[in-house]
Structures are given as C-alpha cells and as structure tokens.
Design an enzyme around this catalytic site. Sequence first.
Site, mmCIF file in Angstrom:
data_model
loop_
_atom_site.group_PDB
_atom_site.id
_atom_site.type_symbol
_atom_site.label_atom_id
_atom_site.label_comp_id
_atom_site.label_asym_id
_atom_site.label_seq_id
_atom_site.Cartn_x
_atom_site.Cartn_y
_atom_site.Cartn_z
ATOM 1 N N SER A 116 0.815 -1.209 0.000
ATOM 2 C CA SER A 116 0.000 0.000 0.000
ATOM 3 C C SER A 116 0.848 1.257 0.000
ATOM 4 C CB SER A 116 -0.927 0.012 1.221
ATOM 5 O OG SER A 116 -0.156 0.011 2.410
ATOM 6 N N HIS A 137 -2.745 -3.515 -5.667
ATOM 7 C CA HIS A 137 -3.128 -3.130 -4.300
ATOM 8 C C HIS A 137 -4.617 -3.347 -4.085
ATOM 9 C CE1 HIS A 137 -3.771 0.228 -1.137
ATOM 10 N NE2 HIS A 137 -3.593 -0.942 -0.553
ATOM 11 N N GLU A 149 -5.912 -1.114 -7.095
ATOM 12 C CA GLU A 149 -5.003 -0.185 -7.758
ATOM 13 C C GLU A 149 -3.927 -0.992 -8.487
ATOM 14 O OE1 GLU A 149 -4.955 3.828 -5.025
ATOM 15 O OE2 GLU A 149 -3.811 2.127 -4.281
ATOM 16 N N ASN A 187 -4.425 6.219 -0.776
ATOM 17 C CA ASN A 187 -3.730 6.576 0.468
ATOM 18 C C ASN A 187 -3.098 7.957 0.416
ATOM 19 O OD1 ASN A 187 -4.292 4.427 2.187
ATOM 20 N ND2 ASN A 187 -2.682 3.164 1.301
#
Length: 522
Positions: A116, A137, A149, A187
């Site tokens: 991540s 991800h 992702e 994130n």
Amino acid sequence: MRRVGVVGAGTMGSGIAHVCAVCGCDVVLYDTTEEFLRRGLYRIARQMDDAVSRNRLSASARDAARARIVPTLDLNAFAGCDLVIEAAPEDLAIKQEIFRTLDALADDAILASNTSSLSITELAAVTRRPGRVAGLHFFNPAHILPLVEVVRGEATSDETVAALVAFCRRIEKTPVVAADTPGFIVNRVARPFYGEALRIVGEGLADVATVDSAVRDGGGFRMGPFELMDLIGIDVNFAVTRSVYEAFFGEPRYRPHPIQRRMVASGRLGRKTGRGFYEYGNAQRTPPPLLEPQQAPAGPYAVCGGEMADELTEHLRGRGHAVLRPLRGQPPRGVAAVFVVEPDRGSMREWIGAVDDGDPGVPVLAGCLTASRAEVASWSQLPQRVHGFVALPPLRDRGVVEWIGCGEPPATLWALGLPALRVGDAPGGILARILAMLVNEAAFAYAEGVASAAEIDTAMRLGTNYPRGPFRWAEDIGVGLVAGILAALHGYYGEERYRTAPLLRRAALAGRWPSEIGGGEG
C-alpha cells in the site's frame, strides 16, 4: 491467468486467495509456517460460509473454490504460475527478498505486490524482469471491496498493465491504473480527510463527535474521519501518514498530527483495542451537541449575493418563506433577517457595508465559507449582530448547518430548516474545509500524472466509500468556491499546507475543469 500464487496467508493474502478461487482461478497459497497457513485457510472457510449463509455464494461454488486452493510451505510450488501476488508484511527488505526468490522460481509469471505504500520500482529493481513487475493493491477486506489499484513502476510494460487490468476484471474487481508515487491514489488523496479533521480538533474548533457529524450528516459520508480511523486502526493510519509525509520529503500537506502520536502511545488504537477516539463495548457513545430546528420567524428574509444567493432563495421559498433580493448596494429594510452568501470576499464586504445602512436591529447571517465570522463582523459598523454559518451548496444535500457564534443561534437561522452544529470560528468550518483539501490533493495528483481524473474519482468512491469523487465534488460545489476556501485558509493560517494546486487555480479562473477532466467519473 488460470494459476495464481499468493505469498502470505494473513488477512490480505487470504482475502486475495479467496476472491481468486471463487472466480475460478487455481490458487497456490504460501506462508512460512503450518500455523499461519491453518489460520489463513480457516479465515477463508469462515468467509465463504458466511457468503453462503447470505445467499451470495452457492454451497457447490464454495466447495469448488475451496478445492482450488492448495496450501504450501515451499516457494518452489509457484513454478508454473501465471501470476504471483506478494502479500507479505509491509517491509521493503522482506519483500525484496521474496521478489528475488520468485524471480528465480516463477520464470513465466507476472510478479505483483499488494503493498500500500512501498515503491514498485524498488521491488522490481531486484529482479531480472522489471517490465513484468507491478503493484496490485487490494483493499481490506479484499474479498468484498471492489477496488484494486494497478500500480505501474518505472519499467512496468504496457502489456503487464493490460494483463493485470484484465485479470482484475476477471475476478470481478474494478481496476484503476496508478503511477508509482507515495500512497498511489487512495492513500495519498485521502490524507486530508484525516489530517484536516485532526487539525480542527487540535485547534479546539470542534470535538470529535461534531467533526464526524458534520462530515457524515452534512456531506453524506458513511463514516466520519474519526470513526474511520478507529475502524482502520489509529496506529495503521498514523503509520501510513508518516510514510507518505516522509516519502514526499516533509510536504506540509501530509504532516502527521501530535494527536495521532498520543493516541498510539496511549494504546488507544480504535476498535481493535476497544478504545480509540470513541469507547467500544458496553460504553454509550456521547452524541454530538446537535441543535434541533426551532420555529423561525415568518420573514420576509433578505438574501444578498450572487449564484449561491439564488440557491438559498429557492431553498427558503421552498420552505414557505417570503424572500427579498436587494439590488447590489441597496440597504435591505423591513425584513426579519439578512442572509449574505457570497464566495467573493470583496463582494461580501460590499454587501455588509450596504446592510449596515439598513435596519440596525436585524440579525445578519453571513455564510463563512471564505472568511471567518470575526473577519466578516469586522467589516460591519454593528459587529455584534453578525452571525456566522457554513452550509455548502446544494442545500438540498445537507443534513446539518454549521453554526459559528456565541450564545444561542438567532431564531432566524432555523429558516433553513436544518439542525445546527456549533463549531469554532475559521474559514470553511468543517465539511467545506475537508472537502476543499480533498479536491486540492486530487488536483495535485492528477497534474503529477498519478492517474486520470476518472480513475481518481473511481478510486476514492470505491476504495474509501466516499459519496462522490473529488473532481465530481468540485463540479457540484463549484471549482471557484473550492479555490476560494483554500485561498481563505492560506491567508488565515499563513501555511503552505493550504496553497492551491495550479490546476485548481486555473480551473477557478475558467469557471470549470479543463475539458479533458470534466467532472471525473464520480
């Protein structure tokens, strides 16, 4: 990709193995001990049984999926895999050693990492096939959340990206392609959701429950930022924030907050410890101090301003109130209250001056999106009658109004027909401030080539359950208003944290996003 290897049988690895097996892939699941494998297989079995009990999976499909998962303690079992997904602990040295080993064993496989936060480029560099290494991800829980992702490292080939996008669709996930930058899409863009909430509480502008209510009830989010941090784990959220902050060499937009460090040091990590920003278990949660609407004077009400004033006028008339619209510079007289809603600070100041020439005893309710209540009051010769409120357009989407002031709100505030949350005095209040920073971060990410606007919007909706993507939010609110809120925060605090992304600044001047962006996918 018929045969998929998964390295790591923990929460993420077992979830990835689960979804791949249910969608027809043969899965080789590796971990370092029998105990780790046993726990992972038990977790998968329990999740599949739950899906059967909810009629989301048939018993025969469950049994077939379980039979497709082969546990192993031997990395040599990955020979012959089409794809190997690494889901080991988030440690660069550990992952690099795994990739070196996989590079020698799984000659024909694409190698992907579920990281991540770590660099795909650095992981690929230890292999002989960096073009066939990428990020994949998944989001927790991997067998439920739809987003993946697909992260393109510096050397990742177009063929590898295309193959992974197709694989995600085959296992019924929604892929978005992201560049290999710290935090990828979700994130990174989500940092202000937590960071601004922490700053608002740290400055004493509102308590935790009030912030969560403003975001949840005012913005339509499923959870407020503090509720979500408790769910994720405050330690996990703090670690990601620190990682992104350090990876961007101390960029102030990502700076962690001391509250996070204190919570982690005290062991209040959220739901998993029974205590975080809220108490869990048998403890009763204290509700936010919500002020319920009271009977409002019949009016008439004066509404001063431009486009936002048009919307407020429609809202008040829809609630049965008479509304007057004074001409610019004309003092409103014979009204119960004056609403001044104008994102342009110069125009707001001009309207306040005109209102001063009207009836002196009439309360003035100023929309404090781009100025603090104290600043607006300083523009008036009668500052004591200036009250502040914050409510983003469109008002039909709002469940609360944020009230800025001392004592009780004036009865005329209830003409809006919304419950009120009392907040401290700063431009933008709570929801507007957090949303403006989310949009700003998305604009920075887009301009830096992290992903397309549509992919950013999709990622934020599906990866975090936001009601809209940031580009769509800006379309609904108005890019000019978003830029105005950021400019006001930048002037109020004097911090680079609030500098406006050049893309957003240009969009504000044009009155819309560039044509290649549109409103995102939202």
